[in-house]
Design an enzyme around this catalytic site. Structure first.
Site, short mmCIF file in Angstrom:
data_model
loop_
_atom_site.label_atom_id
_atom_site.label_comp_id
_atom_site.label_asym_id
_atom_site.label_seq_id
_atom_site.Cartn_x
_atom_site.Cartn_y
_atom_site.Cartn_z
N CYS A 72 0.81 -1.22 0.00
CA CYS A 72 0.00 0.00 0.00
C CYS A 72 0.85 1.28 0.00
O CYS A 72 0.55 2.23 -0.73
CB CYS A 72 -0.95 -0.01 1.18
SG CYS A 72 -0.17 -0.30 2.79
N HIS A 113 -3.33 6.33 4.52
CA HIS A 113 -1.93 6.55 4.88
C HIS A 113 -1.46 7.91 4.36
O HIS A 113 -1.92 8.38 3.30
CB HIS A 113 -1.02 5.49 4.28
CG HIS A 113 -1.24 4.10 4.80
ND1 HIS A 113 -2.00 3.83 5.91
CD2 HIS A 113 -0.76 2.90 4.36
CE1 HIS A 113 -1.99 2.52 6.14
NE2 HIS A 113 -1.25 1.94 5.20
#
Length: 344
Positions: free
Chosen positions: A133, A246
Protein backbone atom coordinates in the site's frame (compact mmCIF):
# COMPACT_ATOMS: atom_id res chain seq x y z
CA UNK A 1 -8.53 -12.41 -21.65
CA UNK A 2 -11.66 -12.16 -19.49
CA UNK A 3 -15.22 -12.49 -20.81
CA UNK A 4 -17.29 -9.32 -20.68
CA UNK A 5 -19.30 -10.84 -17.81
CA UNK A 6 -16.80 -12.93 -15.80
CA UNK A 7 -17.44 -15.19 -12.86
CA UNK A 8 -15.63 -13.49 -9.98
CA UNK A 9 -14.29 -14.97 -6.76
CA UNK A 10 -13.36 -12.83 -3.75
CA UNK A 11 -10.94 -14.67 -1.46
CA UNK A 12 -10.96 -13.11 2.01
CA UNK A 13 -14.39 -11.59 1.50
CA UNK A 14 -15.04 -10.89 5.19
CA UNK A 15 -11.81 -8.94 5.81
CA UNK A 16 -11.31 -5.18 5.51
CA UNK A 17 -9.93 -5.33 1.96
CA UNK A 18 -12.46 -7.98 0.96
CA UNK A 19 -15.30 -5.72 2.04
CA UNK A 20 -13.70 -2.91 0.03
CA UNK A 21 -13.51 -5.18 -3.03
CA UNK A 22 -17.27 -5.63 -2.87
CA UNK A 23 -17.94 -1.92 -2.37
CA UNK A 24 -15.73 -0.91 -5.30
CA UNK A 25 -17.14 -3.53 -7.67
CA UNK A 26 -20.60 -2.12 -6.95
CA UNK A 27 -19.57 1.54 -7.18
CA UNK A 28 -17.74 1.07 -10.47
CA UNK A 29 -20.51 -1.17 -11.88
CA UNK A 30 -17.98 -3.86 -12.68
CA UNK A 31 -19.74 -6.36 -14.98
CA UNK A 32 -19.97 -9.93 -13.79
CA UNK A 33 -22.14 -12.98 -14.32
CA UNK A 34 -21.69 -14.51 -10.90
CA UNK A 35 -20.01 -13.36 -7.68
CA UNK A 36 -18.64 -16.00 -5.30
CA UNK A 37 -17.33 -15.14 -1.84
CA UNK A 38 -14.78 -17.25 0.03
CA UNK A 39 -13.20 -17.17 3.46
CA UNK A 40 -11.77 -19.45 6.10
CA UNK A 41 -13.91 -22.13 7.70
CA UNK A 42 -14.42 -19.82 10.68
CA UNK A 43 -16.23 -17.17 8.62
CA UNK A 44 -17.96 -19.50 6.17
CA UNK A 45 -21.73 -19.27 6.38
CA UNK A 46 -21.75 -15.50 6.79
CA UNK A 47 -24.30 -13.73 4.57
CA UNK A 48 -23.18 -10.50 2.89
CA UNK A 49 -25.43 -8.05 1.06
CA UNK A 50 -23.96 -6.91 -2.25
CA UNK A 51 -26.00 -4.39 -4.25
CA UNK A 52 -29.19 -5.58 -2.63
CA UNK A 53 -28.52 -9.29 -3.17
CA UNK A 54 -27.63 -11.76 -0.44
CA UNK A 55 -24.45 -13.79 -0.95
CA UNK A 56 -23.40 -16.72 1.19
CA UNK A 57 -19.71 -16.84 2.10
CA UNK A 58 -18.25 -20.26 1.30
CA UNK A 59 -15.28 -22.05 2.83
CA UNK A 60 -12.25 -21.86 0.54
CA UNK A 61 -11.24 -25.26 -0.83
CA UNK A 62 -9.15 -26.54 -3.71
CA UNK A 63 -12.33 -26.96 -5.80
CA UNK A 64 -13.51 -23.38 -5.26
CA UNK A 65 -12.22 -22.01 -8.58
CA UNK A 66 -14.02 -24.28 -11.02
CA UNK A 67 -15.59 -21.99 -13.62
CA UNK A 68 -14.05 -18.83 -12.10
CA UNK A 69 -12.56 -16.31 -14.55
CA UNK A 70 -11.21 -13.73 -12.07
CA UNK A 71 -10.08 -14.22 -8.47
CA UNK A 72 -9.27 -11.27 -6.22
CA UNK A 73 -7.20 -12.39 -3.23
CA UNK A 74 -6.75 -10.63 0.11
CA UNK A 75 -6.50 -13.38 2.68
CA UNK A 76 -2.83 -13.37 3.65
CA UNK A 77 0.42 -14.69 2.26
CA UNK A 78 -0.06 -18.35 3.15
CA UNK A 79 -3.50 -18.54 1.56
CA UNK A 80 -2.23 -16.88 -1.61
CA UNK A 81 0.80 -19.15 -1.80
CA UNK A 82 -1.34 -22.28 -1.67
CA UNK A 83 -4.50 -21.30 -3.52
CA UNK A 84 -3.19 -18.75 -6.05
CA UNK A 85 -1.56 -21.36 -8.34
CA UNK A 86 -4.61 -23.61 -7.95
CA UNK A 87 -6.85 -20.79 -9.18
CA UNK A 88 -4.61 -20.15 -12.19
CA UNK A 89 -4.52 -23.87 -13.03
CA UNK A 90 -8.33 -23.77 -13.01
CA UNK A 91 -8.27 -20.99 -15.62
CA UNK A 92 -8.67 -17.91 -13.42
CA UNK A 93 -6.78 -14.66 -13.63
CA UNK A 94 -5.56 -13.91 -10.10
CA UNK A 95 -4.89 -10.47 -8.65
CA UNK A 96 -3.20 -10.96 -5.29
CA UNK A 97 -2.99 -8.35 -2.56
CA UNK A 98 -0.53 -10.24 -0.33
CA UNK A 99 3.26 -9.98 -0.33
CA UNK A 100 3.62 -13.58 -1.49
CA UNK A 101 4.45 -13.05 -5.17
CA UNK A 102 5.54 -9.42 -5.39
CA UNK A 103 9.25 -10.01 -5.83
CA UNK A 104 8.90 -13.18 -7.93
CA UNK A 105 10.58 -12.27 -11.25
CA UNK A 106 7.91 -14.21 -13.17
CA UNK A 107 4.99 -12.34 -11.56
CA UNK A 108 3.98 -8.86 -12.80
CA UNK A 109 3.85 -6.24 -10.04
CA UNK A 110 1.45 -3.58 -11.26
CA UNK A 111 -0.03 -0.18 -10.56
CA UNK A 112 -1.96 0.80 -13.70
CA UNK A 113 -0.88 4.46 -13.51
CA UNK A 114 2.76 3.41 -13.11
CA UNK A 115 3.37 0.40 -15.37
CA UNK A 116 -0.01 -0.59 -16.76
CA UNK A 117 1.57 -1.41 -20.13
CA UNK A 118 2.79 -4.66 -18.52
CA UNK A 119 -0.82 -5.87 -18.58
CA UNK A 120 -1.01 -5.51 -22.36
CA UNK A 121 1.54 -8.30 -22.76
CA UNK A 122 -0.40 -10.87 -20.70
CA UNK A 123 -2.15 -13.43 -22.89
CA UNK A 124 -3.16 -16.22 -20.52
CA UNK A 125 -4.29 -16.68 -16.89
CA UNK A 126 -1.59 -15.86 -14.38
CA UNK A 127 -0.97 -14.21 -11.02
CA UNK A 128 -0.62 -10.43 -10.94
CA UNK A 129 0.63 -8.93 -7.70
CA UNK A 130 -0.65 -5.77 -6.06
CA UNK A 131 2.28 -3.79 -4.57
CA UNK A 132 2.39 -2.80 -0.92
CA UNK A 133 0.00 0.00 0.00
CA UNK A 134 2.75 2.50 0.86
CA UNK A 135 4.48 1.83 -2.45
CA UNK A 136 1.28 2.32 -4.45
CA UNK A 137 0.46 5.63 -2.79
CA UNK A 138 4.00 6.96 -3.23
CA UNK A 139 4.42 5.89 -6.84
CA UNK A 140 1.10 7.22 -8.09
CA UNK A 141 2.36 10.61 -6.88
CA UNK A 142 6.01 10.52 -7.98
CA UNK A 143 6.09 8.38 -11.13
CA UNK A 144 4.98 11.28 -13.37
CA UNK A 145 8.04 13.21 -12.14
CA UNK A 146 10.26 10.19 -12.67
CA UNK A 147 9.03 9.94 -16.26
CA UNK A 148 9.78 13.62 -16.80
CA UNK A 149 13.40 13.84 -15.58
CA UNK A 150 14.24 10.68 -13.62
CA UNK A 151 14.43 10.36 -9.85
CA UNK A 152 17.87 9.75 -8.40
CA UNK A 153 16.89 9.46 -4.74
CA UNK A 154 13.66 9.29 -2.74
CA UNK A 155 13.40 9.65 1.04
CA UNK A 156 10.02 8.63 2.44
CA UNK A 157 8.53 8.87 5.93
CA UNK A 158 5.14 7.20 6.25
CA UNK A 159 2.27 7.84 8.64
CA UNK A 160 0.28 4.62 8.38
CA UNK A 161 -3.29 4.12 9.56
CA UNK A 162 -4.81 1.18 11.38
CA UNK A 163 -6.46 0.03 8.15
CA UNK A 164 -3.10 -1.22 6.94
CA UNK A 165 -3.15 -3.86 9.68
CA UNK A 166 -6.70 -4.98 8.93
CA UNK A 167 -10.19 -4.74 10.33
CA UNK A 168 -9.21 -5.97 13.80
CA UNK A 169 -6.60 -3.23 14.18
CA UNK A 170 -9.20 -0.63 13.24
CA UNK A 171 -11.60 -2.08 15.82
CA UNK A 172 -8.91 -2.07 18.50
CA UNK A 173 -8.17 1.62 17.93
CA UNK A 174 -11.86 2.40 18.29
CA UNK A 175 -12.01 0.21 21.40
CA UNK A 176 -9.08 2.04 22.97
CA UNK A 177 -10.86 5.36 22.36
CA UNK A 178 -13.91 4.09 24.26
CA UNK A 179 -11.67 2.68 27.00
CA UNK A 180 -9.94 6.04 27.38
CA UNK A 181 -13.28 7.80 27.88
CA UNK A 182 -14.42 5.17 30.37
CA UNK A 183 -11.10 5.11 32.25
CA UNK A 184 -10.57 1.41 31.52
CA UNK A 185 -7.23 -0.31 30.77
CA UNK A 186 -6.44 -0.48 27.06
CA UNK A 187 -7.03 -3.62 24.98
CA UNK A 188 -3.71 -4.37 23.23
CA UNK A 189 -4.19 -7.68 21.43
CA UNK A 190 -3.17 -6.51 17.95
CA UNK A 191 -0.05 -4.39 18.50
CA UNK A 192 0.78 -5.31 22.09
CA UNK A 193 0.86 -1.66 23.09
CA UNK A 194 -1.25 1.46 23.42
CA UNK A 195 -2.19 2.71 19.94
CA UNK A 196 -4.41 5.65 20.87
CA UNK A 197 -2.42 8.91 21.30
CA UNK A 198 0.74 7.08 20.24
CA UNK A 199 3.10 6.71 17.28
CA UNK A 200 5.42 3.74 16.89
CA UNK A 201 7.60 1.93 14.37
CA UNK A 202 5.68 -0.10 11.81
CA UNK A 203 4.78 -3.49 13.22
CA UNK A 204 6.59 -5.54 10.55
CA UNK A 205 9.76 -7.46 11.36
CA UNK A 206 12.95 -5.43 11.76
CA UNK A 207 15.99 -6.95 10.05
CA UNK A 208 19.61 -6.96 11.22
CA UNK A 209 20.25 -3.84 9.11
CA UNK A 210 17.66 -1.92 11.19
CA UNK A 211 15.08 -1.61 8.42
CA UNK A 212 11.66 -3.19 8.80
CA UNK A 213 9.91 -5.15 6.04
CA UNK A 214 7.63 -2.26 5.13
CA UNK A 215 10.61 0.01 4.50
CA UNK A 216 12.36 -2.55 2.32
CA UNK A 217 9.21 -3.05 0.24
CA UNK A 218 9.30 0.60 -0.82
CA UNK A 219 12.81 0.13 -2.19
CA UNK A 220 12.47 -3.27 -3.83
CA UNK A 221 8.99 -2.83 -5.28
CA UNK A 222 9.77 0.61 -6.71
CA UNK A 223 12.87 -0.70 -8.46
CA UNK A 224 10.91 -3.59 -9.93
CA UNK A 225 8.03 -1.49 -11.27
CA UNK A 226 10.28 1.26 -12.60
CA UNK A 227 12.71 -1.35 -13.95
CA UNK A 228 15.45 0.81 -12.48
CA UNK A 229 18.02 -0.49 -10.02
CA UNK A 230 19.82 2.85 -9.85
CA UNK A 231 17.17 4.70 -7.86
CA UNK A 232 18.12 5.08 -4.21
CA UNK A 233 15.34 4.94 -1.64
CA UNK A 234 15.38 5.32 2.13
CA UNK A 235 12.19 4.90 4.16
CA UNK A 236 10.99 5.21 7.74
CA UNK A 237 7.56 3.68 8.32
CA UNK A 238 5.45 4.27 11.43
CA UNK A 239 1.92 3.65 12.66
CA UNK A 240 -0.22 6.64 13.62
CA UNK A 241 -3.61 6.47 15.42
CA UNK A 242 -5.87 7.16 12.43
CA UNK A 243 -8.42 4.65 11.16
CA UNK A 244 -7.76 4.68 7.41
CA UNK A 245 -5.72 6.43 4.72
CA UNK A 246 -1.93 6.55 4.88
CA UNK A 247 0.13 9.73 4.61
CA UNK A 248 3.71 10.04 3.38
CA UNK A 249 6.32 12.78 3.44
CA UNK A 250 8.43 12.42 0.29
CA UNK A 251 11.70 14.14 -0.56
CA UNK A 252 12.96 13.73 -4.13
CA UNK A 253 16.29 14.33 -5.83
CA UNK A 254 16.02 14.60 -9.61
CA UNK A 255 18.45 13.35 -12.23
CA UNK A 256 17.43 16.22 -14.44
CA UNK A 257 15.95 19.55 -13.45
CA UNK A 258 12.39 20.59 -12.64
CA UNK A 259 11.17 23.88 -11.23
CA UNK A 260 8.46 23.96 -8.61
CA UNK A 261 6.06 25.33 -11.22
CA UNK A 262 6.86 22.44 -13.57
CA UNK A 263 6.30 19.92 -10.78
CA UNK A 264 2.89 21.45 -10.10
CA UNK A 265 1.96 21.36 -13.77
CA UNK A 266 2.93 17.70 -14.13
CA UNK A 267 1.05 16.64 -11.00
CA UNK A 268 -2.04 18.63 -11.97
CA UNK A 269 -2.44 16.40 -15.03
CA UNK A 270 -1.27 13.09 -13.52
CA UNK A 271 -3.79 10.22 -13.52
CA UNK A 272 -4.96 9.19 -10.06
CA UNK A 273 -3.59 12.38 -8.46
CA UNK A 274 -5.48 15.32 -6.98
CA UNK A 275 -3.44 18.33 -5.95
CA UNK A 276 -4.49 19.72 -2.55
CA UNK A 277 -2.15 22.63 -1.91
CA UNK A 278 -3.68 25.80 -0.48
CA UNK A 279 -0.93 27.68 1.33
CA UNK A 280 -3.11 30.64 2.27
CA UNK A 281 -5.60 28.39 4.09
CA UNK A 282 -2.90 26.00 5.34
CA UNK A 283 -4.90 23.20 3.72
CA UNK A 284 -2.98 20.20 2.47
CA UNK A 285 -3.58 16.42 2.21
CA UNK A 286 -5.12 14.88 5.30
CA UNK A 287 -6.16 11.26 5.90
CA UNK A 288 -9.70 12.29 6.72
CA UNK A 289 -10.02 13.81 3.24
CA UNK A 290 -8.38 10.87 1.46
CA UNK A 291 -10.47 8.21 3.25
CA UNK A 292 -13.08 6.71 0.96
CA UNK A 293 -11.65 8.38 -2.15
CA UNK A 294 -9.88 6.99 -5.19
CA UNK A 295 -7.24 9.68 -5.75
CA UNK A 296 -3.88 10.13 -4.09
CA UNK A 297 -3.86 13.64 -2.64
CA UNK A 298 -0.63 15.58 -3.17
CA UNK A 299 0.33 18.83 -1.48
CA UNK A 300 3.04 20.73 0.42
CA UNK A 301 4.69 21.05 -3.00
CA UNK A 302 7.84 23.08 -2.50
CA UNK A 303 11.39 23.21 -3.77
CA UNK A 304 13.88 21.49 -1.49
CA UNK A 305 16.00 24.34 -0.12
CA UNK A 306 18.73 21.85 0.79
CA UNK A 307 19.46 21.07 -2.86
CA UNK A 308 20.54 23.02 -5.91
CA UNK A 309 17.67 24.90 -7.60
CA UNK A 310 15.60 22.54 -9.74
CA UNK A 311 17.22 19.41 -8.34
CA UNK A 312 14.74 18.45 -5.63
CA UNK A 313 11.22 18.84 -4.27
CA UNK A 314 9.25 18.09 -1.10
CA UNK A 315 5.78 16.53 -1.19
CA UNK A 316 3.18 15.37 1.31
CA UNK A 317 0.66 12.80 0.11
CA UNK A 318 -2.37 10.96 1.44
CA UNK A 319 -4.16 7.95 -0.01
CA UNK A 320 -6.77 5.49 1.16
CA UNK A 321 -4.93 2.27 1.96
CA UNK A 322 -8.02 0.11 1.57
CA UNK A 323 -8.92 1.60 -1.80
CA UNK A 324 -6.05 2.73 -4.05
CA UNK A 325 -3.58 1.09 -1.69
CA UNK A 326 -5.29 -2.30 -2.06
CA UNK A 327 -8.75 -3.11 -3.44
CA UNK A 328 -9.15 -0.32 -6.00
CA UNK A 329 -5.77 -1.04 -7.57
CA UNK A 330 -6.73 -4.71 -7.98
CA UNK A 331 -10.08 -3.83 -9.55
CA UNK A 332 -8.42 -1.36 -11.93
CA UNK A 333 -6.11 -4.15 -13.07
CA UNK A 334 -9.11 -6.42 -13.68
CA UNK A 335 -10.90 -3.67 -15.60
CA UNK A 336 -8.06 -3.58 -18.12
CA UNK A 337 -8.74 -7.19 -19.06
CA UNK A 338 -12.50 -6.75 -19.26
CA UNK A 339 -12.10 -3.73 -21.53
CA UNK A 340 -9.68 -5.68 -23.71
CA UNK A 341 -12.26 -8.44 -24.11
CA UNK A 342 -14.98 -5.98 -25.07
CA UNK A 343 -12.83 -4.23 -27.71
CA UNK A 344 -11.18 -7.37 -29.09
Amino acid sequence: MLPSDPVIAIVGATGAVGEEFLSILAQRRFPYRTLRLFSSKRSAGTVIDVSGRKHLVEELTEDSFDGVHLALFSAGKNVSKHFGPIAVASGAMVVDNSSCFRMDPSVPLVVPEVNGDVLDRITKPCIIANPNCSTIIALVAVTPLHRAVGIERMVVSTYQAASGAGAQAMKELETQAREFVAGFPYTTKIFGRQYLFNVFSHNSTVGPDGYNEEEKKLLLETRKMWDDTRVRISATCVRVPTLRAHCESINLTFRGSLSEAEVREILAHAPGVRVVDDRSANHFPEPIDAAGGDDVLVGRIRADMGQEPGKGVELFVAGDQLRKGAALNAVQIAERFVRSSVTA
